[in-house]
Design a protein around this motif. Structure first.
Motif, short mmCIF file in Angstrom:
data_model
loop_
_atom_site.label_atom_id
_atom_site.label_comp_id
_atom_site.label_asym_id
_atom_site.label_seq_id
_atom_site.Cartn_x
_atom_site.Cartn_y
_atom_site.Cartn_z
N LEU A 295 -0.85 -1.02 -4.35
CA LEU A 295 -2.17 -0.48 -4.04
C LEU A 295 -2.08 0.98 -3.62
O LEU A 295 -1.19 1.37 -2.87
N GLY A 296 -3.02 1.78 -4.11
CA GLY A 296 -3.10 3.18 -3.74
C GLY A 296 -4.54 3.60 -3.59
O GLY A 296 -5.46 2.84 -3.94
N PRO A 297 -4.75 4.80 -3.11
CA PRO A 297 -6.12 5.28 -2.94
C PRO A 297 -6.84 5.38 -4.29
O PRO A 297 -6.21 5.53 -5.33
N ALA A 298 -8.15 5.28 -4.23
CA ALA A 298 -8.96 5.40 -5.46
C ALA A 298 -8.83 6.80 -6.04
O ALA A 298 -8.60 7.75 -5.35
N ARG B 173 0.86 -1.19 0.00
CA ARG B 173 0.00 0.00 0.00
C ARG B 173 0.89 1.23 0.00
O ARG B 173 1.81 1.34 0.80
N TYR C 71 -11.62 -0.72 -4.04
CA TYR C 71 -10.70 -0.54 -2.91
C TYR C 71 -9.52 0.36 -3.24
O TYR C 71 -8.69 0.62 -2.39
N GLY C 72 -9.43 0.83 -4.50
CA GLY C 72 -8.36 1.77 -4.85
C GLY C 72 -7.69 1.43 -6.17
O GLY C 72 -8.15 0.56 -6.91
N ARG C 73 -6.58 2.12 -6.44
CA ARG C 73 -5.79 1.87 -7.65
C ARG C 73 -4.91 0.65 -7.40
O ARG C 73 -4.40 0.46 -6.29
N THR D 267 -8.48 0.80 -11.69
CA THR D 267 -9.19 1.29 -10.51
C THR D 267 -10.23 0.26 -10.09
O THR D 267 -11.03 -0.19 -10.91
#
Length: 130
Positions: free
Chosen positions: A127-130, A83, A110-112, A107
């Motif tokens: 994983l990253g924020p949407a 993350r 739960y995010g990118r 996308t």
């Protein structure tokens, strides 16, 4: 209670340390001499993301059964999840560092996410924020 370590079986300690520290930016927490159960020398190598809780024990394959597991510890599935706060910047940095991405960024609810391979060939989700 928490998970202290998970193991990734690798074929070379130094190459794995280089990938996790120089490419992914993890901290080398420990690299100490150790012994196998039958007394042969090995190393106890632990890396951890900066500020992360759970570490990764990098264990050099010992014997044919362990060597066969290098890169396939979770039978071809994504087994590890990294993350990050800035997905696009981290994806660009890892791509420039030569990390092999096997799926384009997408996308999800739960995010990118984008799937990459570690030094042993295991699949990871970035994983990253949407």
């Amino acid at each position: 209670m928490h998970i202290e370590l998970v193991t990734i079986v690798v074929d070379d300690y130094d190459r794995a340390i280089g990938f996790f520290t120089d490419v992914l930016g993890f901290d080398l927490v420990e690299d100490s001499p150790a012994r196998t159960d039958d007394g042969r020398p090995k190393r106890w190598v632990v890396v951890r993301p900066p500020g992360g809780g759970t570490g990764i024990l990098l264990a050099r394959a010992d014997g044919p059964r362990q060597a066969a597991a290098v890169g396939g510890q979770v039978a071809g599935r994504v087994g590890f999840f990294l993350r990050v706060a800035d997905f696009d910047a981290e994806h660009a940095r890892l791509t420039a560092a030569g990390v092999e991405f096997v799926a384009a960024p997408r996308t999800e609810p739960y995010g990118r996410v984008a799937v990459f391979l570690d030094v042993a060939g295991n699949r990871w989700d970035l994983l990253g924020p949407a």
